[in-house]
Design an enzyme around this catalytic site. Structure first.
Site, PDB file in Angstrom:
ATOM      1  N   ASP A 132     -15.235 -31.949  45.942  1.00 44.21           N
ATOM      2  CA  ASP A 132     -15.408 -32.263  44.527  1.00 44.21           C
ATOM      3  C   ASP A 132     -14.291 -33.158  44.004  1.00 44.21           C
ATOM      4  O   ASP A 132     -14.525 -34.006  43.138  1.00 44.21           O
ATOM      5  CB  ASP A 132     -15.467 -30.971  43.705  1.00 44.21           C
ATOM      6  CG  ASP A 132     -16.858 -30.359  43.716  1.00 44.21           C
ATOM      7  OD1 ASP A 132     -17.612 -30.633  44.666  1.00 44.21           O
ATOM      8  OD2 ASP A 132     -17.185 -29.624  42.776  1.00 44.21           O
ATOM      9  N   SER A 144     -14.372 -28.510  36.480  1.00 48.31           N
ATOM     10  CA  SER A 144     -13.653 -28.025  37.645  1.00 48.31           C
ATOM     11  C   SER A 144     -12.992 -26.698  37.317  1.00 48.31           C
ATOM     12  O   SER A 144     -12.620 -26.431  36.166  1.00 48.31           O
ATOM     13  CB  SER A 144     -12.587 -29.047  38.046  1.00 48.31           C
ATOM     14  OG  SER A 144     -11.611 -28.466  38.869  1.00 48.31           O
ATOM     15  N   CYS A 174     -14.941 -24.811  50.736  1.00 45.06           N
ATOM     16  CA  CYS A 174     -14.852 -25.468  49.435  1.00 45.06           C
ATOM     17  C   CYS A 174     -16.051 -25.193  48.536  1.00 45.06           C
ATOM     18  O   CYS A 174     -16.961 -24.475  48.895  1.00 45.06           O
ATOM     19  CB  CYS A 174     -14.567 -26.946  49.624  1.00 45.06           C
ATOM     20  SG  CYS A 174     -12.865 -27.212  50.208  1.00 45.06           S
ATOM     21  N   ASP A 175     -16.033 -25.852  47.383  1.00 46.50           N
ATOM     22  CA  ASP A 175     -16.731 -25.412  46.185  1.00 46.50           C
ATOM     23  C   ASP A 175     -18.187 -24.985  46.364  1.00 46.50           C
ATOM     24  O   ASP A 175     -18.560 -23.880  46.001  1.00 46.50           O
ATOM     25  CB  ASP A 175     -16.681 -26.518  45.126  1.00 46.50           C
ATOM     26  CG  ASP A 175     -15.281 -26.763  44.602  1.00 46.50           C
ATOM     27  OD1 ASP A 175     -14.325 -26.488  45.344  1.00 46.50           O
ATOM     28  OD2 ASP A 175     -15.141 -27.235  43.476  1.00 46.50           O
TER      29      ASP A 175
END
Length: 555
Positions: free
Chosen positions: A78, A470, A119-120
């Site tokens: 991201d 975020s 990760c995200d």
């Protein structure tokens, strides 16, 4: 075993021939076949080392009598996708990853799975796939990055994002920013604050689908390798007991996860991902549950961006088990829920001797940072279905405020206005047409929020959007305004100069315009027509649900 349908019987001789071509022996074919889902790539810092983690997982599987079979999935960073067209693809990638795991695990009937994300979108996608497939499964992440150091203080990626605004305002030199950007992210791992990736890795522990330590053991340590080996061996225990994800993820586990979310002060993106994960187990997690548990759960941690601590500090202070142990003191958790250890949550906490080792990082339940959780759900005439804010990262001055609307039809226009000094104290930036359908893809907007903070406006300026933020965002950044603009939500009716009421303690977000005026505006309103050249994004825009339902695909 499930894999017998691929390996046993006369008619499966061709299948065995293909497995022989892999170098597999007959003995290996007779053992349980364990899928190892590896999201390693050479693009994402959180994933650069995952081949090492996956190898440790495979070592653990073999040591416990299984045969590992590794396969890959994609992963988007991201941070690298931020503030350009690539961010349209980040949230939609969650659905691709979950679907691809399902396809691989059905096309090749593994007996169990070990998922290796970091990760995200990869973490929630793998959890979604685990629940959808419902075969014995465990998740082990690559672990968090260490914080960087610059001018004698800890820094992280958010320090660099905010540095852009400081340079533009003349509070930092360009050569200082050059130094900062070179040391803020010192190596592999998921970025070092309580951002989305680390939020989801920590909540995987709280849900019960990952081993203790999954969220906080640093990526660069030998302890992370040992955890991966343990996860590989433990999946064989889950297979022996036929303990499956839906045996673990119950309504009580859902509430435990949201309670931990509030105590930790996690990313607002958890309000998108947890409903999507639990929907795979046919469990409803609506915004009302987030609001209820936020009001009753004290905020015990304030990691970056809400405070100065990082993931390594949380680990040193006792990690997620210590946070859960504090919550248990106030009877805020159901300790009877099952976990992938094979024991209950309560048994885990007792056997680990879970306790807080630094009460500056994990506050005692009797002296929290605040009596309410890190996330608040706001409703009102601007967001009838709800909006989300990380209230633990909002300055006191911005908790209750009436602001003047400055309207932007997308992120790029807003960023230009901020960096050109056209935003003033008392303004509320309205960034619309960035929702799941209108974006499409519900872009994450760290650039404008960081520019606001970097220019020293985070105590004076709000940002309200039907997009998302975020986990590194701080300030009065209110996202997921639902319904989104393209669906006819009130955020699409806001005009320059309108007054916006923000009352985070009162959970209100109101457009201070009369119903008669809004009715007049609706008569002339038309959805913004954005040309979407990507077939994939057109498909996503058709299928994605509201942010209030986790932006999941229509089922």
């Amino acid at each position: 075993m499930r894999s017998d349908t691929m390996t046993k019987g006369l008619e499966k001789a061709p299948h065995r021939s293909l497995l022989h071509a892999l170098g597999m022996t007959r003995d290996e074919m007779r053992r349980p076949l364990i899928g190892v889902v590896n999201s390693a790539n050479e693009v994402v810092p959180g994933h650069i080392h995952l081949h090492t983690i996956s190898q440790a997982v495979k070592d653990g599987i073999r040591s416990a009598g299984g045969t590992p079979m590794e396969f890959p999935v994609i992963g988007i960073c991201d941070g690298l996708a931020m503030n350009h067209p690539g961010m349209h693809y980040s949230l939609p990638s969650r659905e691709i990853i979950a679907d691809s795991i399902e396809a691989m695990a059905m096309g090749h009937p593994f007996d169990a799975l070990v998922c290796v994300p970091n990760c995200d979108k990869v973490v929630p996608a793998m959890l979604m796939a685990m629940l959808r497939l419902n075969i014995p499964s465990i998740l082990v992440s690559g672990g968090p990055m260490l914080a960087g150091a610059w001018q004698g203080k800890p820094v992280d990626l958010i320090s660099v994002f905010e540095g852009v605004g400081k340079v533009r305002k003349g509070q930092m030199r360009q050569d200082e920013l050059d130094e900062l950007e070179a040391c803020a992210c010192p190596g592999c791992g998921s970025c070092s604050g309580m951002f989305t990736a680390n939020s989801m890795n920590c909540l995987s522990e709280a849900i019960g689908l990952a081993l203790p330590g999954n969220g906080t053991i640093p990526a660069v340590t030998a302890a992370r390798i040992r955890l991966a080996k343990q996860a590989g061996a433990q999946v064989m225990e889950l297979l022996a007991k036929n303990l499956r994800p839906r045996d673990i993820v119950t309504p009580a586990a859902v509430r435990n996860a949201v309670t931990a979310d509030m105590a930790l002060g996690c990313s607002t993106n958890t309000v998108l991902h947890l409903p999507a994960i639990f929907a795979e187990a046919d469990l409803d997690l609506n915004l009302g549950i987030f609001d209820e548990l936020s009001r009753s759960t004290p905020n015990l941690c304030r990691l970056s961006p809400a405070g100065s601590h990082h993931m390594e500090d949380l680990h040193r202070a006792g990690g997620i088990p210590a946070v859960l142990a504090e919550l248990a003191k106030a009877d805020l958790l159901d300790l009877s829920v099952q976990t992938v250890t094979g024991a209950t949550l309560g048994d885990n906490l007792q056997s680990q001797g879970a306790t807080v080792r630094d009460d500056q990082v994990i506050r005692p339940i009797s002296a929290p940072y605040s009596p309410e959780g890190g996330i608040a759900i706001l409703k009102g005439s601007l967001a009838p279905d709800g909006a989300v804010v990380k209230q633990s990262a909002v300055a006191q001055e911005m908790l209750v405020r009436t602001s003047t609307a400055r309207v932007f039809e997308g992120e790029e226009e807003a960023v230009a206005a901020i960096l050109d000094g056209k935003i003033n104290p008392g303004d509320a930036l309205i960034i619309r047409n960035e929702g799941p359908k209108g974006g499409p893809g519900m872009r994450e907007m760290l650039t404008p929020t960081s520019a606001i903070a970097g220019m020293g406006l985070d105590k004076d300026v709000a940002l309200i959007t039907d997009g998302r933020f975020s986990g590194g965002t701080r300030g009065a950044a209110i996202g997921h305004a639902s319904p989104e603009a393209v669906e006819g939500g009130p955020i699409g009716l806001v005009r320059e100069g309108d007054q916006i009421e923000i009352d985070i303690p009162g959970r209100k977000l109101n457009l201070l315009v009369s119903e008669q005026e809004l009715a007049t505006r609706r008569e002339s309103w038309q959805p913004r027509q954005r040309e979407i050249t990507s077939p994939f994004l057109r498909r996503y825009a058709r299928l994605a649900a509201s942010a209030a339902q986790g932006a999941v695909f229509a089922r």
